[in-house]
Design a protein around this motif. Sequence first.
Motif, mmCIF file in Angstrom:
data_model
loop_
_atom_site.group_PDB
_atom_site.id
_atom_site.type_symbol
_atom_site.label_atom_id
_atom_site.label_comp_id
_atom_site.label_asym_id
_atom_site.label_seq_id
_atom_site.Cartn_x
_atom_site.Cartn_y
_atom_site.Cartn_z
ATOM 1 N N PRO A 1 9.397 -22.468 -0.019
ATOM 2 C CA PRO A 1 8.361 -21.894 0.850
ATOM 3 C C PRO A 1 8.157 -20.409 0.588
ATOM 4 N N ALA A 2 7.003 -19.928 1.020
ATOM 5 C CA ALA A 2 6.677 -18.510 0.990
ATOM 6 C C ALA A 2 6.498 -18.028 2.430
ATOM 7 N N VAL A 3 7.048 -16.856 2.718
ATOM 8 C CA VAL A 3 6.927 -16.255 4.047
ATOM 9 C C VAL A 3 5.881 -15.151 3.971
ATOM 10 N N PRO A 4 4.697 -15.345 4.584
ATOM 11 C CA PRO A 4 3.665 -14.306 4.534
ATOM 12 C C PRO A 4 3.976 -13.183 5.516
ATOM 13 N N VAL A 5 3.739 -11.967 5.084
ATOM 14 C CA VAL A 5 3.954 -10.777 5.908
ATOM 15 C C VAL A 5 2.765 -9.849 5.718
ATOM 16 N N ALA A 6 2.258 -9.316 6.815
ATOM 17 C CA ALA A 6 1.218 -8.284 6.768
ATOM 18 C C ALA A 6 1.787 -7.011 7.360
ATOM 19 N N ILE A 7 1.692 -5.931 6.634
ATOM 20 C CA ILE A 7 2.197 -4.644 7.100
ATOM 21 C C ILE A 7 1.024 -3.693 7.252
ATOM 22 N N ARG A 8 0.912 -3.111 8.437
ATOM 23 C CA ARG A 8 -0.192 -2.199 8.755
ATOM 24 C C ARG A 8 0.391 -0.832 9.136
ATOM 25 N N GLY A 9 -0.271 0.208 8.710
ATOM 26 C CA GLY A 9 0.141 1.554 9.081
ATOM 27 C C GLY A 9 1.039 2.253 8.097
ATOM 28 N N ALA A 10 1.566 1.525 7.097
ATOM 29 C CA ALA A 10 2.461 2.153 6.127
ATOM 30 C C ALA A 10 1.703 3.127 5.234
ATOM 31 N N TYR A 11 0.459 2.780 4.900
ATOM 32 C CA TYR A 11 -0.333 3.692 4.066
ATOM 33 C C TYR A 11 -0.657 4.976 4.829
ATOM 34 N N ALA A 12 -0.980 4.841 6.117
ATOM 35 C CA ALA A 12 -1.244 6.029 6.920
ATOM 36 C C ALA A 12 0.012 6.871 7.093
ATOM 37 N N ALA A 13 1.179 6.211 7.159
ATOM 38 C CA ALA A 13 2.433 6.942 7.340
ATOM 39 C C ALA A 13 2.876 7.653 6.069
ATOM 40 N N ARG B 1 -0.223 7.349 -1.032
ATOM 41 C CA ARG B 1 0.064 7.777 -2.399
ATOM 42 C C ARG B 1 0.102 9.302 -2.476
ATOM 43 N N GLY B 2 1.060 9.814 -3.234
ATOM 44 C CA GLY B 2 1.191 11.247 -3.395
ATOM 45 C C GLY B 2 2.206 11.892 -2.480
ATOM 46 N N ARG B 3 2.669 11.171 -1.464
ATOM 47 C CA ARG B 3 3.692 11.697 -0.560
ATOM 48 C C ARG B 3 5.030 11.057 -0.874
ATOM 49 N N ASN B 4 6.085 11.845 -0.770
ATOM 50 C CA ASN B 4 7.447 11.369 -0.987
ATOM 51 C C ASN B 4 8.229 11.240 0.308
ATOM 52 N N TRP B 5 7.578 11.529 1.425
ATOM 53 C CA TRP B 5 8.252 11.452 2.722
ATOM 54 C C TRP B 5 7.201 11.114 3.764
ATOM 55 N N PRO B 6 7.553 10.352 4.805
ATOM 56 C CA PRO B 6 6.549 10.000 5.823
ATOM 57 C C PRO B 6 5.988 11.230 6.523
ATOM 58 N N ARG B 7 4.786 11.074 7.003
ATOM 59 C CA ARG B 7 4.149 12.142 7.754
ATOM 60 C C ARG B 7 4.906 12.397 9.061
ATOM 61 N N PRO B 8 4.867 13.603 9.561
ATOM 62 C CA PRO B 8 5.586 13.894 10.815
ATOM 63 C C PRO B 8 4.950 13.186 12.004
ATOM 64 N N ALA C 1 0.800 -1.215 0.000
ATOM 65 C CA ALA C 1 0.000 0.000 0.000
ATOM 66 C C ALA C 1 0.833 1.266 0.000
ATOM 67 N N SER C 2 2.161 1.153 0.144
ATOM 68 C CA SER C 2 2.989 2.345 0.273
ATOM 69 C C SER C 2 4.399 2.034 -0.219
ATOM 70 N N HIS C 3 5.111 3.087 -0.632
ATOM 71 C CA HIS C 3 6.525 2.925 -0.987
ATOM 72 C C HIS C 3 7.379 2.641 0.245
ATOM 73 N N LEU C 4 6.797 2.733 1.418
ATOM 74 C CA LEU C 4 7.524 2.369 2.637
ATOM 75 C C LEU C 4 7.572 0.861 2.856
ATOM 76 N N ASP C 5 6.733 0.106 2.160
ATOM 77 C CA ASP C 5 6.614 -1.328 2.441
ATOM 78 C C ASP C 5 7.941 -2.053 2.304
ATOM 79 N N ALA C 6 8.604 -1.899 1.157
ATOM 80 C CA ALA C 6 9.854 -2.627 0.934
ATOM 81 C C ALA C 6 10.939 -2.223 1.927
ATOM 82 N N PRO C 7 11.204 -0.918 2.158
ATOM 83 C CA PRO C 7 12.231 -0.573 3.150
ATOM 84 C C PRO C 7 11.928 -1.097 4.546
#
Length: 303
Positions: A193-205, A208-215, A92-98
């Motif tokens: 095997p596949a390792v499932p991961v769920a990431i929550r809060g990255a979209y809020a942080a 789309r449209g932001r290039n830097w996390p919210r303060p 949901a966000s460009h923060l997911d991979a990092p």
Amino acid sequence: MGLIDEMRLVSRGRDWRGRSRTPRSAEPWAPARGPQEFPTSWARSRPARIAREGLQRGVMRPMVWSQTKPVVYGADRLDGITGPVIVIANHASHLDAPVILGALPPQLTRRMAVGAAADYFFDARWRASLSGLVFNAFPVERMGSRRLKSLAPQLIGDGWSVLLFPEGTRSQDGWMRSFRLGTAQLCCQHGIPAVPVAIRGAYAAMPRGRNWPRPGRPRIAVHIGRPLTPNAGEAAPVFSGRLSSAVTQLWAEEDLGWWGAMRAASDGKLALPTGPPAASWRRIWESTRPLPDPGAKTPVWRR
């Protein structure tokens, strides 16, 4: 426009308005140019791997952790796992991979490649070079096109782990969508095997449209599940359903806790978190709610 300028236009095959005098139907046919594949093998050379480990652990992770507050759950489930594996997650966000790379143990990330959108991360040479160096990224066609041959099977055959987002692209509103079959097919074909991961809060942080996390260092939760291996003869659609269910259960752990999510899954009460059936602004509003911080103390006047 002077007479000399008009003569120049006419000599170049154009009229006084600058338009071509030759109709398109009369122009010679030329085959459409397909996308040029950006070479990525250099990113897996020894010098690039040494530089990448320093960049990820010494620059990227401290920077992301200073701007957000990632909390990792289930990292102990990967003890002794060295790969190759396919790490899958909602996107949901460009923060997911990092964030995911910073949450995984080093024995996995040292030999991990990240599937990245070919039409975005590989549309300019500078962006492709930066993505290859920092993330060991390789191009993935996210629009269902077959123009580029996927490098994932070759990487897995060479002993590399891969981070993929089975939804195919970032969510428009922060909620999940159905998984495509490509990731499950890779697991079934190679028996890994596949390792499932769920990431929550990255979209809020960083939506789309932001290039830097919210303060304010918004909290991001990363829930890592146990590796799932396809059974003998298991079809890709069936295994893909198991992967989707695993990520859904990990997603619910943030709301229900580990035990509550496991009970809800066993009772068949969990569904893919596709969001409320409402207008797009309401869906985005719901998905951008900051995650509550369990460690934060509630003021007395709010109790």
